[in-house]
Write an enzyme that holds these catalytic residues in place. Sequence first.
Site, PDB file in Angstrom:
ATOM      1  N   LYS A  93       0.760  -1.433   0.160  1.00 25.26           N
ATOM      2  CA  LYS A  93       0.090   0.060  -0.177  1.00 25.26           C
ATOM      3  C   LYS A  93       0.872   1.337  -0.138  1.00 25.26           C
ATOM      4  CE  LYS A  93      -3.446  -2.379  -0.473  1.00 25.26           C
ATOM      5  NZ  LYS A  93      -4.147  -3.079   0.883  1.00 25.26           N
TER       6      LYS A  93
HETATM    7  C1  LIG Z   1      -5.321  -4.328   0.962  1.00 26.19           C
HETATM    8  C2  LIG Z   1      -6.811  -4.098   1.073  1.00 26.19           C
HETATM    9  C3  LIG Z   1      -7.913  -4.270   1.956  1.00 26.19           C
HETATM   10  C4  LIG Z   1      -7.359  -5.217   3.188  1.00 26.19           C
HETATM   11  O1  LIG Z   1      -6.315  -5.003   3.969  1.00 26.19           O
HETATM   12  P1  LIG Z   1      -5.356  -5.981   4.786  1.00 26.19           P
HETATM   13  O2  LIG Z   1      -4.342  -4.866   5.186  1.00 26.19           O
HETATM   14  O3  LIG Z   1      -4.624  -6.618   3.781  1.00 26.19           O
HETATM   15  O4  LIG Z   1      -6.176  -6.658   5.480  1.00 26.19           O
HETATM   16  C5  LIG Z   1      -9.060  -4.192   1.825  1.00 26.19           C
HETATM   17  N1  LIG Z   1      -9.620  -3.469   0.895  1.00 26.19           N
HETATM   18  C6  LIG Z   1      -8.957  -3.261  -0.118  1.00 26.19           C
HETATM   19  C7  LIG Z   1      -9.615  -2.606  -1.213  1.00 26.19           C
HETATM   20  C8  LIG Z   1      -7.320  -3.659  -0.195  1.00 26.19           C
HETATM   21  O5  LIG Z   1      -6.836  -3.299  -1.204  1.00 26.19           O
END
Ligand SMILES: *Cc1c(COP(=O)(O)O)cnc(C)c1O
Length: 380
Positions: free
Chosen positions: A184
């Site tokens: 991210k």
């Molecule tokens: C990455 C992501 C999540 C979940 O995040 P985690 O930290 O991996 O649990 C939820 N929604 C979207 C759209 C994502 O890209």
Amino acid sequence: MQWRVPLFEPDLGQPEVDALTRVIRSKWLTMGEVTAQFEQRFAASVGCEHALAVNSGTAALHLALAAADIRPGDDVVCPALTFVATANAIRYTGARPVFADVASLDEWNVSRATLEAVTTPATKAVMVVHYGGYPCDMASIRAWAQERRILVIEDAAHAAGARASGRAMGNWGDFGCFSFFSNKNLTTGEGGMVTTQRGEVMGRLRRLRSHGMTTVTLDRHRGHAYSYDVSELGYNYRMSELNAALGLVQLEALGPRNVQRRELVGQYRSNLENVPGLSVPFRRARGEAAHHLMPVLLPPGCDRRRIMERLKETGIQTSIHYRPVDTFTAYQDAALGPCAHLPLTHEIGARQLTLPLYPSMPAKAVDYVCDHLAQALQDA
Ligand SMILES: *Cc1c(COP(=O)(O)O)cnc(C)c1O
């Protein structure tokens, strides 16, 4: 596999190493002062009164739904063009995820109209996703939801640093949920954050984060609390000080890194403008996007697997965001999927391709990817 151009590479350096070293030397690893500081700074960056750090974006979504009192019998509307965690979190509460289509082949976000189309009297909340970091039309979605007394939760996993009309994404709904997973825009390895203006739910969110307990380890360590009660069934969604220390460093760099992303995306867009049959979505994007992903829409009928193979042969890693959630095996239930009312989602799901994008990506690499993509399409 050694990629010449990887899909993504995190930006981590000496400041992160130093921050981790300080935490390790402090000998306090579980949620404490560093996490509290990360929460305060993150809340300030979003313009929210409150922020609660957790150990994943999925935990953030789950806690926001719990704080919104979502339960079995409720419907929560969300897109199917998203990471499966969006819909999974809804299912954890016993509520039913109801999928809304995206607005168009250019705007891969839900809209007031597509939400409205699937809303029923059981709809208690909507969970919108700012796909790729491109803001949903929150002014119109919020006004509609308020009218109907429907709660709005933003899955802002892609949208750290994004804004619209001067307001940060994650600060438009009743709750904003962020992910700090490794790929991210802001990463803590694993981690997440809930943001809200609603101070009255913070006590409950804090308890749910840590087993439903009424005190935390740090209070007891400091002698502030003798014991604790467990007031309801909670979870262990705590963030560690190590993750929070990474988050503080990464938060400082988020703005400049999102600018780098924006410039690279601008270069991609102009390079790809005249590639026959190819389109780049969000041409008319609103606000300042976080540019988490670099998605393209391949020509209809194009053999995507073949294109990906060709790019792989030249050392370019690509990916798909996303296979629509309603098509997964775990969603093959009469009440969940597959859904016939999501034509745009399914078309995008079949034609979408994600190209490499990360702040330190060289401009030359963008040209390299575009040239090879154009060539592969021409040969296809
Ligand atoms: C990455 C992501 C999540 C979940 O995040 P985690 O930290 O991996 O649990 C939820 N929604 C979207 C759209 C994502 O890209």
